[in-house]
Design an enzyme around this catalytic site. Structure first.
Site, PDB file in Angstrom:
ATOM      1  N   GLY A 177       0.804  -1.203   0.000  1.00 15.45           N
ATOM      2  CA  GLY A 177       0.000   0.000   0.000  1.00 15.45           C
ATOM      3  C   GLY A 177       0.840   1.257   0.000  1.00 15.45           C
ATOM      4  N   GLY A 178       0.307   2.297   0.629  1.00 17.37           N
ATOM      5  CA  GLY A 178       0.997   3.576   0.677  1.00 17.37           C
ATOM      6  C   GLY A 178       2.359   3.510   1.328  1.00 17.37           C
ATOM      7  N   GLY A 412      23.300  11.783 -30.745  1.00 18.11           N
ATOM      8  CA  GLY A 412      22.823  12.408 -29.514  1.00 18.11           C
ATOM      9  C   GLY A 412      23.273  11.673 -28.280  1.00 18.11           C
ATOM     10  N   ALA A 413      23.472  10.367 -28.385  1.00 19.69           N
ATOM     11  CA  ALA A 413      23.919   9.588 -27.229  1.00 19.69           C
ATOM     12  C   ALA A 413      25.313  10.030 -26.781  1.00 19.69           C
ATOM     13  CB  ALA A 413      23.906   8.101 -27.549  1.00 19.69           C
TER      14      ALA A 413
END
Length: 522
Positions: A177-178, A412-413
């Site tokens: 859960g949380g 771009g890498a």
């Protein structure tokens, strides 16, 4: 002091000792036996493994809850299911809290949460690392919304201390859960196979909503989070080996963001040659090799701690030492997907770069990258946005940054892998480096497409144009001639040159613009 007073004081001391021993012992021996039968240690046993012997100081061991609903008024054990305090790891102060699964299943209630809040506040005030040993069943349902508010206080403190003190979450049992969001907000997550699980909704809820059948480990076990989700940075087979590596990680981190990591004297010479790298890294850029072997040859005594070793394995992130100084290493891994950058690799490296920058750990980037992974899934999955995370992290980093280009550095890498153009302080390269917009084959096909198609022997012309492109734009010294590489060095001098560069940068100061905070791609 009269004899009567002395006797009275002695009885009070005896009472105190009995109460504290009862608090340490837990609810009963059967509960401890059940914990051991599950293959798990008790909270105090875990703390003893984590901290230096005899260094633990516990706070609020006599705390009890004040809830009265659903029979809780008849069950008020000491400690309220969490052990909090501080001690030392290799002589340095570390704060810790550990859920005690024997008490209410380690579930969090109001008093339980307030104890955690206190130790988190103390860690922030003292400027010391915080380790949470998680083994709890979530919010204490009988206490309702006050338990949920307790989690809110933890999350707020996790966020406030982010980048200020190291926060380490060790998962030694369930976390559902949380409650799972607190570990997600911390710097590093450790997990133990079979006994630790993390998920927002458990298998029963998943089955009820989707009809899918799955076990707890299949849904949120250690191997799932170490290799698929990327939640867990480290995974182990047992608690002792897990906690030993938590100690090792702490030894590589500063106590807070105003300090530098501890220096460890080494007998490994700073000028040790690394000629073995000539055997490890093939000159043929199409051949794979293990980047971990390169790192092992470069760093002190061949020792490094790899972060997220099982997730996004096309990039390697590791903490190590060079001449006794801690460094963070980001490296493409040609043994997986040829070392391309993709969504997960970009996220993994971005988070690591950001962590190193927050805690004053210099960055060494080892580059051998053919580009970003092409594909519809990558584009639709947001490779632009995720790749920008890594770019942002490097551009935003103010620690010393040294780039070392081993072979390929395309497109771009290349820019994203801490090139000079985005702020690397020093860029070095081997004579095998190929820095270009793309590989020679692809470039020739684009630039000379018409010429190749019109030729009587297209293949012969294509080979000639590939050779021409390599000669003109991809020779090892092209970038050096234009100041984008500071020096082309022998592979055998790699360790020496990295150490020299980092020593020169040790007092680096970078001015940053005045702003509330940046707005990185999320």
């Amino acid at each position: 002091m009269s004899e009567a007073l002395a006797v009275g004081f002695d009885s009070r001391l005896e009472e105190l000792r009995e109460i504290k021993e009862a608090a340490r012992r837990g609810p009963d021996d059967a509960a401890t036996a059940r914990q051991h039968d599950r293959g798990k240690l008790t909270a105090h046993e875990r703390i003893e493994l984590l901290l230096d012997p005899g260094s633990f100081t516990e706070i609020e061991s006599l705390r009890r809850h004040r809830a009265t609903a659903f029979g809780l008024e008849h069950r008020k054990p000491y400690s309220d299911g969490v052990v909090c305090g501080w001690g030392t790891v290799y002589g340095r102060t570390v704060f810790v809290y550990a859920h005690d699964f024997r008490i209410f299943g380690g579930a969090l209630g109001e008093a339980h949460a307030q104890k955690i809040h206190k130790v988190m506040d103390l860690a922030a005030a003292a400027g010391a690392p915080l380790v949470s040993l998680n083994d709890g069943a979530g919010a204490r349902i009988q206490e309702g919304v006050t338990a949920l508010a307790g989690y809110g206080g933890i999350f707020q403190r996790n966020t406030r201390s982010s980048g200020v003190i190291p926060q380490i979450s060790v998962m030694l049992g369930p976390c559902a859960g949380g409650a799972a969001y607190s570990p997600a907000l911390t710097d590093f997550v450790f997990m133990v196979r079979e006994t630790s699980q993390m998920f927002i909704t458990g298998p029963d809820v998943v089955h009820a909503v989707t009809g899918e059948e799955i076990t707890q480990n299949g849904l949120g076990g250690a191997d799932v989070h170490a290799s698929t989700s990327g939640v867990a940075a480290f995974v182990y087979d047992d608690e002792p080996s897990c906690l030993e590596d938590v100690r090792y990680l702490i030894s590589l981190l500063p106590s807070n963001n105003n300090e530098v990591p501890p220096v460890e004297p080494t007998a490994d010479p700073a000028d040790r040659r690394t000629d073995k790298l000539l055997e490890v890294v093939p000159t043929d850029s199409a051949r794979a090799y293990d980047m971990c072997a390169v790192i092992e040859e470069i760093v002190d005594d061949g020792e490094f701690l790899q972060v997220h070793a099982g997730w996004a394995t096309n990039v390697v992130c590791a903490l190590a030492r060079l001449d006794g100084q801690v460094v963070g290493i980001v490296a493409n891994q040609p043994a997986t997907l040829a070392g391309v950058l993709d969504i997960e690799a970009s996220e993994k490296a971005a988070r690591f770069v950001q962590t190193c920058d927050a805690f004053n750990i210099p960055l060494v980037t080892l580059v051998d990258v053919p580009g970003f992974l092409p594909g519809v899934d990558q584009e639709h999955g947001g490779i632009i946005r995720h790749g920008a995370k890594l770019l942002y992290s490097y551009c935003n980093a103010t620690v010393p940054r040294v780039q070392m280009i081993l072979r390929k550095a395309y497109g771009g890498a290349y820019i994203v892998m801490d090139s000079r153009s985005i702020g690397a302080d020093v860029s070095l390269a081997w004579p095998t480096n190929e820095i270009a917009v793309m590989g020679a084959e692809g470039a020739a096909n684009v630039i000379f497409r018409r010429e190749i198609n019109a030729a009587d022997d297209p293949e012969a012309v294509r080979r000639q144009k590939i050779k021409e492109y390599k000669t003109e734009l991809m020779h090892p010294y092209y970038a050096a001639e234009r100041g984008l590489v500071d020096d082309v060095i022998e592979p055998g001098r790699t360790r020496e040159m990295l150490i020299r560069s980092l020593a020169m940068l040790r007092a680096k100061h970078a001015d940053v613009p005045a702003r509330k905070h940046g707005n990185p791609p999320m």
